[in-house]
Every structure is written in structure tokens, then in C-alpha cells.
Motif scaffolding. Sequence first.
Motif, mmCIF file in Angstrom:
data_model
loop_
_atom_site.group_PDB
_atom_site.id
_atom_site.type_symbol
_atom_site.label_atom_id
_atom_site.label_comp_id
_atom_site.label_asym_id
_atom_site.label_seq_id
_atom_site.Cartn_x
_atom_site.Cartn_y
_atom_site.Cartn_z
ATOM 1 N N ASN A 146 -3.650 2.934 4.414
ATOM 2 C CA ASN A 146 -4.422 3.537 3.323
ATOM 3 C C ASN A 146 -4.541 5.040 3.474
ATOM 4 O O ASN A 146 -4.449 5.791 2.496
ATOM 5 C CB ASN A 146 -5.812 2.907 3.264
ATOM 6 C CG ASN A 146 -5.842 1.629 2.446
ATOM 7 O OD1 ASN A 146 -5.777 1.657 1.216
ATOM 8 N ND2 ASN A 146 -5.920 0.503 3.134
ATOM 9 N N ILE B 116 0.833 -1.205 0.000
ATOM 10 C CA ILE B 116 0.000 0.000 0.000
ATOM 11 C C ILE B 116 0.865 1.251 0.000
ATOM 12 O O ILE B 116 0.644 2.198 -0.783
ATOM 13 C CB ILE B 116 -0.950 -0.018 1.216
ATOM 14 C CG1 ILE B 116 -1.954 -1.176 1.101
ATOM 15 C CG2 ILE B 116 -1.696 1.309 1.332
ATOM 16 C CD1 ILE B 116 -2.807 -1.377 2.335
ATOM 17 N N ASN C 37 -13.935 2.369 1.895
ATOM 18 C CA ASN C 37 -13.231 1.080 1.772
ATOM 19 C C ASN C 37 -12.658 0.618 3.106
ATOM 20 O O ASN C 37 -12.692 -0.574 3.438
ATOM 21 C CB ASN C 37 -12.106 1.209 0.741
ATOM 22 C CG ASN C 37 -12.637 1.420 -0.663
ATOM 23 O OD1 ASN C 37 -13.761 1.018 -0.977
ATOM 24 N ND2 ASN C 37 -11.838 2.062 -1.514
ATOM 25 N N VAL C 38 -12.131 1.569 3.866
ATOM 26 C CA VAL C 38 -11.563 1.216 5.174
ATOM 27 C C VAL C 38 -12.640 0.673 6.099
ATOM 28 O O VAL C 38 -12.457 -0.359 6.769
ATOM 29 C CB VAL C 38 -10.874 2.445 5.798
ATOM 30 C CG1 VAL C 38 -10.613 2.211 7.281
ATOM 31 C CG2 VAL C 38 -9.564 2.728 5.076
ATOM 32 N N THR D 199 -5.121 -7.344 -0.063
ATOM 33 C CA THR D 199 -4.922 -6.940 1.338
ATOM 34 C C THR D 199 -6.004 -7.507 2.248
ATOM 35 O O THR D 199 -5.727 -7.884 3.404
ATOM 36 C CB THR D 199 -4.925 -5.408 1.432
ATOM 37 O OG1 THR D 199 -3.956 -4.878 0.539
ATOM 38 C CG2 THR D 199 -4.616 -4.957 2.841
ATOM 39 N N HIS E 129 -1.284 6.568 2.570
ATOM 40 C CA HIS E 129 -1.101 6.503 1.113
ATOM 41 C C HIS E 129 -1.883 7.599 0.396
ATOM 42 O O HIS E 129 -1.372 8.247 -0.520
ATOM 43 C CB HIS E 129 -1.555 5.119 0.627
ATOM 44 C CG HIS E 129 -1.863 5.056 -0.830
ATOM 45 N ND1 HIS E 129 -0.902 5.201 -1.804
ATOM 46 C CD2 HIS E 129 -3.054 4.883 -1.491
ATOM 47 C CE1 HIS E 129 -1.466 5.101 -2.999
ATOM 48 N NE2 HIS E 129 -2.767 4.909 -2.837
ATOM 49 N N ARG E 130 -3.117 7.830 0.827
ATOM 50 C CA ARG E 130 -3.947 8.833 0.162
ATOM 51 C C ARG E 130 -3.524 10.258 0.542
ATOM 52 O O ARG E 130 -3.762 11.199 -0.205
ATOM 53 C CB ARG E 130 -5.410 8.641 0.539
ATOM 54 C CG ARG E 130 -6.006 7.338 0.037
ATOM 55 C CD ARG E 130 -6.030 7.267 -1.471
ATOM 56 N NE ARG E 130 -6.615 6.006 -1.932
ATOM 57 C CZ ARG E 130 -6.635 5.620 -3.204
ATOM 58 N NH1 ARG E 130 -6.086 6.385 -4.123
ATOM 59 N NH2 ARG E 130 -7.168 4.478 -3.542
ATOM 60 N N THR F 210 -4.394 0.505 -5.051
ATOM 61 C CA THR F 210 -3.041 0.280 -4.538
ATOM 62 C C THR F 210 -2.444 -0.929 -5.240
ATOM 63 O O THR F 210 -3.139 -1.675 -5.941
ATOM 64 C CB THR F 210 -3.075 0.035 -3.019
ATOM 65 O OG1 THR F 210 -3.878 -1.131 -2.764
ATOM 66 C CG2 THR F 210 -3.661 1.227 -2.294
ATOM 67 N N SER G 83 -4.064 -4.074 -4.041
ATOM 68 C CA SER G 83 -5.511 -3.979 -4.291
ATOM 69 C C SER G 83 -6.279 -4.766 -3.226
ATOM 70 O O SER G 83 -6.005 -4.662 -2.035
ATOM 71 C CB SER G 83 -5.822 -4.482 -5.704
ATOM 72 O OG SER G 83 -7.179 -4.319 -6.023
ATOM 73 N N THR H 267 -11.874 6.431 0.299
ATOM 74 C CA THR H 267 -10.923 5.775 1.218
ATOM 75 C C THR H 267 -11.612 5.377 2.517
ATOM 76 O O THR H 267 -11.449 4.252 2.999
ATOM 77 C CB THR H 267 -9.751 6.720 1.519
ATOM 78 O OG1 THR H 267 -9.113 7.087 0.300
ATOM 79 C CG2 THR H 267 -8.746 6.040 2.430
ATOM 80 N N VAL I 249 -4.183 -1.689 8.386
ATOM 81 C CA VAL I 249 -4.431 -1.482 6.959
ATOM 82 C C VAL I 249 -5.099 -0.129 6.729
ATOM 83 O O VAL I 249 -4.793 0.580 5.757
ATOM 84 C CB VAL I 249 -5.293 -2.632 6.403
ATOM 85 C CG1 VAL I 249 -5.760 -2.318 4.985
ATOM 86 C CG2 VAL I 249 -4.501 -3.932 6.410
#
Length: 414
Positions: A139, A88, A153-154, A112, A142-143, A106, A109, A150, A135
Motif C-alpha cells: 500500500n 494493489i 488503513n494499514v 485484501t 502504491h501511494r 485499490t 479494495s 493510508t 500488505v
Amino acid sequence: MPKRERVMRMSVELPLWRALTGYRVLTMIYAVGLFISAYGKFPRPWLAIGYFVVLAGWTLATLPKVANAASCTKRFLAADLTIAVVGILLTRLADSPARIEAGGPTLPSIWTAGAVLAFAVKGGWRWAAFASTLVAVANLVHRGAPTRDTVHNVLLVWVASIAIGYVVEVARASERTLARALEIEAATRERERLARDIHDSVLQVLAMVQRRGTALGGEAAELGRMAGEQEVALRTLVSGGLVPVSRISEDAAEGALVRVVDEPDPAESGDGPLDLRSLLAPYAGAQVTLSEPGRPVELVPHAARELAAAVGAALDNVRRHAGERARAWILVEDWTDEVIVTVRDDGPGIPEGRLAQAEGEGRLGVALSIRGRLRDIGGTAELISVPGQGTEVELKVPRASEAPKDTRGKAEKR
């Protein structure tokens, strides 16, 4: 009589581990496919290629690690999650800022999620919460800033992994409860089997010694009294408490496991059916009339022996309660779907409520030696008695009767 070991294993986890194995392979292929489709948009594709070589090698090499909970160690889980988090964070170096800001995937993808689910299946919801939180942090880093996609998804990974971990914990508790229930049931059946054998032999002899000793008097009366005391003590021991079962605990993560020492299954040993008439013939005599069909009455060996033993127990009750001169009749009926054996006598009959009273006193001749035997082979036993008009016991056994399979259907033999 030879014994055999029956192994019963109940596990909802094994299918989850198999599904996780397939998920990891498919999502690894999916992640590689996403990279190939956007290869020209990566400013540093060689960095992504190096990561995918590691990811593919790790996924394929560690397939045995996600086969079951025993092989999925904490060290493996830590390394697996590290690869996911590194992938990630590495995306920001390999991919272009424009694609990252546009919400591009990522490098690992959805692979993870497999690492997080392994934590959930192995350790429950607490482990899942720990892994999904790491995780989520990766993320967000990363963003650069928490966007709607985000956060969505988290939260999805976080809620799904915790829910699966909680379900796994509940399933494990249910399996342990089921294993204990099967253990108690198996112990109860073994106790009842021993009680029948003891009733048909030892208790009958002790009762006879008590009666004869009392009749003879003198030292024999004292011997009879001692035999009577031992009969009462033995009946109390038989009617109370459970016989311990041979149970070996193994890794609970592989499912609840119960081993039961049981009688061999004649159907599995290859023995053919038995003619019930040959088993009932020894009971015929001056006081007992046997009426049977002119052709063999075939049943599986276990059912035939248990039915014949129940007939013998009924005749023992006739001799004991109706007197040595009482007459008895055995009628065997061979129907298409069942076999019916009727035992009738000309004794004084059984007063109403006497059977319940005898069972409460630990005298389990009818409850275990007759009804218990028929229940174990899927049959029924009905007793009809009118005071002054004798007693009739009707024993019905289904044609396809075998050894009880209520727990064997859940068993995995090895």
C-alpha cells in the motif's frame, strides 16, 4: 452389553472459516462493483478487467480451501496473498494518478483483508503480522508516500488481523484444555461404573470367602486370608487411578476431539420405559418387604436399572452389616415429577463418621454403588441412620431422568 462411540468436537474455528468464505465472495463482488461504477475514469480499463477476471475465478475456485484449516495450506495462503499484493501494485498502472492521489481504492479494495485474515485464522498472530506487513508495504509503494488515510488503513488491518490471530490461539488452547477435562471426566465416570460393578460382585464374594474361611479354620482360614488380601488390593486398584479413555487425536486445527466408549443410550435405541416394580420384585422375600403402587412405575431403562441396582446395593449393606436376620422394607412412591424409593432396616444403625472412614479405606459401597449411581442419572441419595434404630436410605430420581448429558450436549455425533 453393546457399546457405542461418542464423538465430542469443540471448535470456534469452524464458524470463523465459514465467515471468511462469505467475506471473500462479498468483498470480491464489492471490488468489481467499485470498478464498474468508475469504469470511465480508468485510463487502462482492460488491465483492471483482466485482473478482476483472475480475482473472481480465484475466489470462486478456492472456496473449498477456506472451508477449514486442513485445506488452507501454506501454498494456498502464499498464492492468495500474492494476488492481493499484485492487485494493489497493479492499481497504479490501471487507474489514473489523480484518483490515486485523491485516495481512491485499490483494485482488490477490502478483499485484501480476507487474505490477511486467512493467515490469522490458520497460523495465529505471528502469521497475521507477517501478512499484514507485506500488505502495508504494498500500500505504501502504491501511494508513493505515507498519507494519513493510508497509515490509518494499514494500522487498522494490522491491529485487527493480529488481534484475531491471538484470539484464535487462545481459543485453541482453551479447546485443548476442555477436551482434556472432558476426557478426565469420562474416564472418572467409567472408573466409577467399573467400581460399582466390581463392588456388587467380586468384592462381595471375596469378603464372603474371607469370613467363611476364618470361621471354618484350617486350610479354609488360609484361603480366607488370601481372599482378604486380594479384596484389599482390588479395592485399592478400584479407588485409585483413572481408566484410560479411547481418544484419537486428529487435526487440532479442526477443534479438540475426544472419542469416548460409553454405554448405549436407551432413548436413542428406541427402547420404551421400564416398570421399576418388575426390577425390584426379585428383592422381595422373607426378610424383605416390598410396598409398591398398584400401577406401573415407568422410568427410562437406564434410570430404572441404575435405581434398582442402587436398591440392591443398599440391601447388600443390610445383609452385610445388620446381619442375615435383619429385616428390610422397600417403599416405592410414584410422584408426578419424581420417583422415590426408600430402603429401611431394623439393624443397629451406622455410627457417626463410619461412612467417611469406610470411603477412606476404599470401601465404596455407599459412595459408588448408591450415591454414584443416583448422581449419574440426575438423582439424589440420602442416608439417615441413628445408632440402635436402623438405617434408612432415600433414593430420588426425576421423572425425566436419562443417561448423563453434561458432556453430550457439547458433542457432535458422526
